[in-house]
Design a protein around this motif. Structure first.
Motif, PDB file in Angstrom:
ATOM      1  N   ALA A  41      70.998  14.396  34.801  1.00 53.46           N
ATOM      2  CA  ALA A  41      71.567  15.515  35.915  1.00 53.46           C
ATOM      3  C   ALA A  41      71.965  16.725  34.993  1.00 53.46           C
ATOM      4  O   ALA A  41      71.729  17.759  35.445  1.00 53.46           O
ATOM      5  N   GLY A  42      72.349  16.600  33.856  1.00 55.46           N
ATOM      6  CA  GLY A  42      72.464  17.758  32.803  1.00 55.46           C
ATOM      7  C   GLY A  42      71.364  18.649  32.532  1.00 55.46           C
ATOM      8  O   GLY A  42      71.192  19.514  32.662  1.00 55.46           O
ATOM      9  N   LEU A  43      70.258  17.615  32.161  1.00 55.16           N
ATOM     10  CA  LEU A  43      69.070  18.566  32.136  1.00 55.16           C
ATOM     11  C   LEU A  43      68.581  19.356  33.289  1.00 55.16           C
ATOM     12  O   LEU A  43      67.714  20.440  33.290  1.00 55.16           O
ATOM     13  N   GLY A  44      68.742  18.632  34.398  1.00 53.18           N
ATOM     14  CA  GLY A  44      68.361  19.416  35.799  1.00 53.18           C
ATOM     15  C   GLY A  44      69.056  20.740  35.870  1.00 53.18           C
ATOM     16  O   GLY A  44      68.296  21.669  36.168  1.00 53.18           O
ATOM     17  N   LEU A  45      70.254  20.627  35.637  1.00 51.58           N
ATOM     18  CA  LEU A  45      71.068  21.733  35.800  1.00 51.58           C
ATOM     19  C   LEU A  45      70.655  22.862  34.575  1.00 51.58           C
ATOM     20  O   LEU A  45      70.474  24.163  35.015  1.00 51.58           O
ATOM     21  N   PHE A  46      70.285  22.505  33.393  1.00 51.56           N
ATOM     22  CA  PHE A  46      69.666  23.213  32.361  1.00 51.56           C
ATOM     23  C   PHE A  46      68.588  24.031  33.112  1.00 51.56           C
ATOM     24  O   PHE A  46      68.258  25.226  32.810  1.00 51.56           O
ATOM     25  N   LEU A  47      67.708  23.334  33.642  1.00 54.92           N
ATOM     26  CA  LEU A  47      66.452  23.826  34.159  1.00 54.92           C
ATOM     27  C   LEU A  47      66.598  24.835  35.379  1.00 54.92           C
ATOM     28  O   LEU A  47      65.906  25.739  35.365  1.00 54.92           O
ATOM     29  N   ILE A  48      67.538  24.453  36.119  1.00 58.09           N
ATOM     30  CA  ILE A  48      68.064  25.314  37.133  1.00 58.09           C
ATOM     31  C   ILE A  48      68.295  26.572  36.472  1.00 58.09           C
ATOM     32  O   ILE A  48      67.999  27.841  36.849  1.00 58.09           O
ATOM     33  N   LEU A  49      69.234  26.705  35.582  1.00 62.59           N
ATOM     34  CA  LEU A  49      69.774  28.056  34.939  1.00 62.59           C
ATOM     35  C   LEU A  49      68.829  28.609  33.986  1.00 62.59           C
ATOM     36  O   LEU A  49      68.396  30.025  34.285  1.00 62.59           O
ATOM     37  N   ILE A  50      67.781  27.922  33.398  1.00 64.19           N
ATOM     38  CA  ILE A  50      66.637  28.668  32.816  1.00 64.19           C
ATOM     39  C   ILE A  50      65.531  29.297  34.035  1.00 64.19           C
ATOM     40  O   ILE A  50      65.247  30.472  33.683  1.00 64.19           O
ATOM     41  N   SER A  51      65.467  28.560  35.014  1.00 65.51           N
ATOM     42  CA  SER A  51      64.592  29.456  36.039  1.00 65.51           C
ATOM     43  C   SER A  51      65.217  30.220  36.628  1.00 65.51           C
ATOM     44  O   SER A  51      64.563  31.203  36.771  1.00 65.51           O
ATOM     45  N   PHE A  52      66.675  30.173  37.101  1.00 59.31           N
ATOM     46  CA  PHE A  52      67.197  31.752  37.550  1.00 59.31           C
ATOM     47  C   PHE A  52      67.057  32.810  36.409  1.00 59.31           C
ATOM     48  O   PHE A  52      66.805  33.863  36.784  1.00 59.31           O
ATOM     49  N   ILE A  53      67.213  32.352  35.288  1.00 55.41           N
ATOM     50  CA  ILE A  53      67.047  33.547  34.286  1.00 55.41           C
ATOM     51  C   ILE A  53      65.742  34.209  34.095  1.00 55.41           C
ATOM     52  O   ILE A  53      65.629  35.312  34.281  1.00 55.41           O
ATOM     53  N   ALA A  54      64.694  33.275  34.370  1.00 53.09           N
ATOM     54  CA  ALA A  54      63.283  33.729  34.268  1.00 53.09           C
ATOM     55  C   ALA A  54      63.196  34.525  35.665  1.00 53.09           C
ATOM     56  O   ALA A  54      62.421  35.561  35.475  1.00 53.09           O
ATOM     57  N   LEU A  55      63.448  34.106  36.744  1.00 54.98           N
ATOM     58  CA  LEU A  55      63.048  34.728  38.085  1.00 54.98           C
ATOM     59  C   LEU A  55      63.893  36.110  37.832  1.00 54.98           C
ATOM     60  O   LEU A  55      63.361  37.352  38.405  1.00 54.98           O
ATOM     61  N   TYR A  56      65.240  36.111  37.343  1.00 50.14           N
ATOM     62  CA  TYR A  56      65.992  37.433  37.382  1.00 50.14           C
ATOM     63  C   TYR A  56      65.283  38.330  36.421  1.00 50.14           C
ATOM     64  O   TYR A  56      64.934  39.499  36.861  1.00 50.14           O
ATOM     65  N   ILE A  57      64.616  38.114  35.142  1.00 54.29           N
ATOM     66  CA  ILE A  57      63.954  38.923  34.320  1.00 54.29           C
ATOM     67  C   ILE A  57      62.661  39.207  34.955  1.00 54.29           C
ATOM     68  O   ILE A  57      62.320  40.496  34.904  1.00 54.29           O
ATOM     69  N   GLU A  58      61.995  38.260  35.606  1.00 57.47           N
ATOM     70  CA  GLU A  58      60.779  38.691  36.360  1.00 57.47           C
ATOM     71  C   GLU A  58      60.901  40.029  37.495  1.00 57.47           C
ATOM     72  O   GLU A  58      60.320  40.759  37.641  1.00 57.47           O
ATOM     73  N   ARG A  59      62.093  39.771  38.210  1.00 57.85           N
ATOM     74  CA  ARG A  59      62.303  40.558  39.437  1.00 57.85           C
ATOM     75  C   ARG A  59      62.833  41.977  38.836  1.00 57.85           C
ATOM     76  O   ARG A  59      62.645  43.016  39.300  1.00 57.85           O
ATOM     77  N   LYS A  60      63.662  41.822  37.813  1.00 54.20           N
ATOM     78  CA  LYS A  60      63.922  43.335  37.262  1.00 54.20           C
ATOM     79  C   LYS A  60      62.992  43.767  36.459  1.00 54.20           C
ATOM     80  O   LYS A  60      63.114  45.262  36.428  1.00 54.20           O
ATOM     81  N   ARG A  61      61.997  43.301  35.866  1.00 47.78           N
ATOM     82  CA  ARG A  61      60.673  43.998  35.375  1.00 47.78           C
ATOM     83  C   ARG A  61      60.106  44.671  36.439  1.00 47.78           C
ATOM     84  O   ARG A  61      59.278  45.949  35.889  1.00 47.78           O
TER      85      ARG A  61
END
Length: 62
Positions: A41-61
């Motif tokens: 469950a913790g690894l899944g939450l970490f994956l969500i966090l990393i995915s949100f960061i990647a999406l944010y950086i991609e949309r900001k670019r």
């Protein structure tokens, strides 16, 4: 391409904590299965966090 990978990671990241959370309801605390499921469950939450960061950086670019 990064956005597609991040969306796939987000989908997997939502599935992992959801399934692990439901499984945690039926497991007794203090067992090895409970510890592994909590880690999942913790690894899944970490994956969500990393995915949100990647999406944010991609949309900001753009």
């Amino acid at each position: 391409m990064v956005g597609l990978i991040a969306r796939t990671g987000l989908a997997a990241g939502v599935l992992l904590p959801l399934a692990a959370g439901l499984l945690l309801l039926s497991l007794s605390t203090g067992t090895a299965e409970f510890a592994v499921t909590t880690l999942t469950a913790g690894l899944g939450l970490f994956l969500i966090l990393i995915s949100f960061i990647a999406l944010y950086i991609e949309r900001k670019r753009r």
